[in-house]
Design a protein around this motif. Structure first.
Motif, PDB file in Angstrom:
ATOM      1  N   VAL B  72       1.254  -1.260  -0.026  1.00  0.00           N
ATOM      2  CA  VAL B  72      -0.174  -0.180   0.269  1.00  0.00           C
ATOM      3  C   VAL B  72       1.307   0.873  -0.623  1.00  0.00           C
ATOM      4  O   VAL B  72       0.548   2.381  -0.784  1.00  0.00           O
ATOM      5  CB  VAL B  72      -0.792  -0.132   1.256  1.00  0.00           C
ATOM      6  CG1 VAL B  72      -1.814   1.047   1.100  1.00  0.00           C
ATOM      7  CG2 VAL B  72      -2.586  -0.969   1.067  1.00  0.00           C
ATOM      8  N   LEU B  75       2.358   2.074  -3.672  1.00  0.00           N
ATOM      9  CA  LEU B  75       1.512   2.235  -4.186  1.00  0.00           C
ATOM     10  C   LEU B  75       0.957   3.824  -4.331  1.00  0.00           C
ATOM     11  O   LEU B  75       1.312   4.882  -4.809  1.00  0.00           O
ATOM     12  CB  LEU B  75       0.069   1.625  -4.424  1.00  0.00           C
ATOM     13  CG  LEU B  75       0.081  -0.235  -5.283  1.00  0.00           C
ATOM     14  CD1 LEU B  75      -1.326  -0.979  -4.520  1.00  0.00           C
ATOM     15  CD2 LEU B  75       0.390   0.602  -6.589  1.00  0.00           C
ATOM     16  N   GLN B  76       1.403   4.320  -2.811  1.00  0.00           N
ATOM     17  CA  GLN B  76       1.156   5.686  -2.170  1.00  0.00           C
ATOM     18  C   GLN B  76       1.920   5.974  -2.968  1.00  0.00           C
ATOM     19  O   GLN B  76       1.866   7.359  -3.007  1.00  0.00           O
ATOM     20  CB  GLN B  76       0.204   5.611  -0.431  1.00  0.00           C
ATOM     21  CG  GLN B  76       0.827   6.658  -0.109  1.00  0.00           C
ATOM     22  CD  GLN B  76      -0.979   7.246  -0.386  1.00  0.00           C
ATOM     23  OE1 GLN B  76      -1.488   6.632  -0.034  1.00  0.00           O
ATOM     24  NE2 GLN B  76      -1.308   8.619  -1.152  1.00  0.00           N
ATOM     25  N   ILE B  79       1.653   8.493  -6.052  1.00  0.00           N
ATOM     26  CA  ILE B  79       0.643   9.596  -5.972  1.00  0.00           C
ATOM     27  C   ILE B  79       1.334  10.883  -5.239  1.00  0.00           C
ATOM     28  O   ILE B  79       1.293  12.070  -5.132  1.00  0.00           O
ATOM     29  CB  ILE B  79      -0.728   9.345  -5.919  1.00  0.00           C
ATOM     30  CG1 ILE B  79      -1.137   8.649  -4.884  1.00  0.00           C
ATOM     31  CG2 ILE B  79      -0.945   8.777  -7.653  1.00  0.00           C
ATOM     32  CD1 ILE B  79      -2.205   8.329  -4.924  1.00  0.00           C
ATOM     33  N   ARG B  82       0.043  10.822   2.423  1.00  0.00           N
ATOM     34  CA  ARG B  82      -0.477   9.942   3.951  1.00  0.00           C
ATOM     35  C   ARG B  82      -0.303   8.821   3.166  1.00  0.00           C
ATOM     36  O   ARG B  82      -0.092   8.313   2.494  1.00  0.00           O
ATOM     37  CB  ARG B  82      -1.369  10.298   4.145  1.00  0.00           C
ATOM     38  CG  ARG B  82      -1.543  11.460   5.187  1.00  0.00           C
ATOM     39  CD  ARG B  82      -2.773  11.820   5.801  1.00  0.00           C
ATOM     40  NE  ARG B  82      -3.005  11.213   7.233  1.00  0.00           N
ATOM     41  CZ  ARG B  82      -4.247  11.170   7.850  1.00  0.00           C
ATOM     42  NH1 ARG B  82      -5.104  11.432   7.745  1.00  0.00           N
ATOM     43  NH2 ARG B  82      -4.105  10.537   8.696  1.00  0.00           N
TER      44      ARG B  82
END
Lengths: 292, 146
Positions: B72, B75-76, B79, B82
């Protein structure tokens, strides 16, 4: 010290309230959506620009593999080539496009066009066709694929899909790339879209009428395919690359009416030695049926 | 094959990580309530300047992420924003460190800890696939009873 106190307060301010799966789904979904959009755009670009590849280049790539097909000599291939030449003469292909017809003495009821203008007709199909006109429709359909550069477009599309999957490090990605580029791909893996098949049907019908003066046999071709596939479970129409054979018969009839073609006329019989050769092909009862 | 291994790791990471996190938070809340009477101050000065027994107390925690959290976060990274999946991990580590520090103070008989500081330290290399973990260290001066 009694002046100081330590009351209980909300202890969750430092932690996100979003469920981790929601977070994951949003990120993964977004990324996947982006990839799919990029892939579709690339596929369309590949399909469009593949048609700009000169036919000579396409043929140079394909000729290495064409040796794997049965030789073009012998009475049956020579006859198939004559029929194809008659069609091409009636409605010439753009220079320097050429069609070479191969005969595969197998019971499969199929024919396909691939890179470099190579067309392969299987023994099973030839055996089931009643006359030369129906055979001419099959060949005209495949020649139309070549005329509209469908094989190179399909190959380009497939390479993009394969590269995309390879980027995702999915093991099958490189298999698809080598499948599309390698010998096996040229034989089996090139999948045309339904729109391309429809275009090949329409354009093939034009060629048939130009060569024979009437549309006789065009619809019969798809009736033969329909008979051959009747006993098998068919996926619903929307999932198939080819239009349903019944729909194709109806479409042919409609085109014949719309364009004012003579619906039928004198049929040319198949030469006796060709019929004999086709009958001699081993009849495997469960030969795969996948008309191209 | 790669895909199956990947999905399996993500599922294991998610399920195991979820269970561990739920249990840990339950334990944290229970012990925080139990140790509520030990007060923690960031100020450098003790509430009273009369000489008392004092002692340096510390609590240290080393936590590692799980595969799901890492994916996760990965992936964050594309972009920005947080890193929600890591926030709960660091929150747990910080509170656990305070609790361990408080437990040490309790054993010393103190009800006050002053000059409390935090420090974090990344454990493991930057290389791909190497251990990724973080230490959270809390320390302070426990003030005993006169």
């Amino acid at each position: 010290m009694t002046d100081w106190s330590n009351p209980e307060v909300d202890d969750s301010v430092n932690v996100s309230r979003t469920h981790p799966l929601v977070d994951f789904a949003r990120l993964a979904g977004g990324l996947l959506g982006l990839l799919i959009v990029a892939m579709v755009v690339l596929m369309l670009l590949a399909q469009t620009f593949a048609k700009r590849i000169p036919f000579e280049v396409e043929r140079r790539v394909a000729d290495d593999i064409a040796e794997r097909f049965s030789p073009t000599t012998g009475p049956v291939p020579a006859y198939l080539q004559r029929v194809a030449d008659r069609l091409v003469q009636a409605q010439p292909l753009p220079v320097p496009m050429q069609v070479r017809v191969h005969w595969q003495p197998e019971a499969t009821i199929n024919a396909f066009a691939t890179l470099g203008g190579h067309v392969v007709v299987f023994g099973g199909l030839l055996r089931d066709l009643p006359d030369e006109n129906t055979l001419a429709m099959v060949l005209a359909h495949e020649i139309a694929h070549v005329r509209h550069r469908h094989p190179i477009g399909a190959a380009g599309r497939q390479i993009v899909i394969g590269l995309g999957l390879a980027l995702l490090s999915v093991g099958s990605g490189s298999d698809i790339v080598s499948g599309a580029l390698g010998p096996a791909g040229l034989v089996t893996a090139l999948a045309f879209t339904r729109e391309q098949e429809r275009q090949a049907d329409a354009s093939g019908l034009d060629m048939l009428v130009a060569a024979y003066g009437h549309a006789g046999g065009a619809a019969d071709t798809f009736r033969v395919l329909e008979r051959a596939t009747r006993d098998r479970t068919q996926p619903p129409a929307i999932l198939r690359s080819h239009p349903l054979d019944a729909d194709r018969v109806a479409a042919i009839d409609a085109w014949v009416r719309a364009r004012g073609f003579t619906p039928d006329g004198p049929r040319t019989p198949l030469p006796a030695d060709v019929v004999a050769a086709a009958r001699a092909v081993d009849d495997a009862s469960d030969a795969p049926v996948s008309p191209h | 094959m790669d895909l199956i291994v990947f999905v399996a790791l993500v599922v294991i990471g998610f399920v195991a990580g979820r269970i561990a996190e739920r249990r840990h938070y339950a334990s944290i809340r229970r012990r925080e309530a139990a140790l509520r009477d030990i007060q923690v101050f960031a100020t450098r000065f003790p509430p009273t300047l009369e000489p008392r027994p004092q002692r340096l107390v510390a609590g240290s925690v080393v936590v590692s992420d799980d595969y799901f959290k890492r994916v996760v976060a990965g992936l964050q990274q594309w972009i920005g924003g947080r890193l929600r999946s890591y926030e709960s991990l660091i929150d747990r580590a910080r509170r656990e460190a305070v609790l361990r520090m408080k437990a040490e103070a309790q054993a010393f008989g103190a009800t006050t800890i002053v000059n409390v500081k935090f420090q974090t330290f990344a454990v493991g290399g930057k290389k791909n696939g190497s251990l990724k973990a973080v230490e959270v260290l809390a320390w302070g001066t426990a003030i005993g009873r006169a």
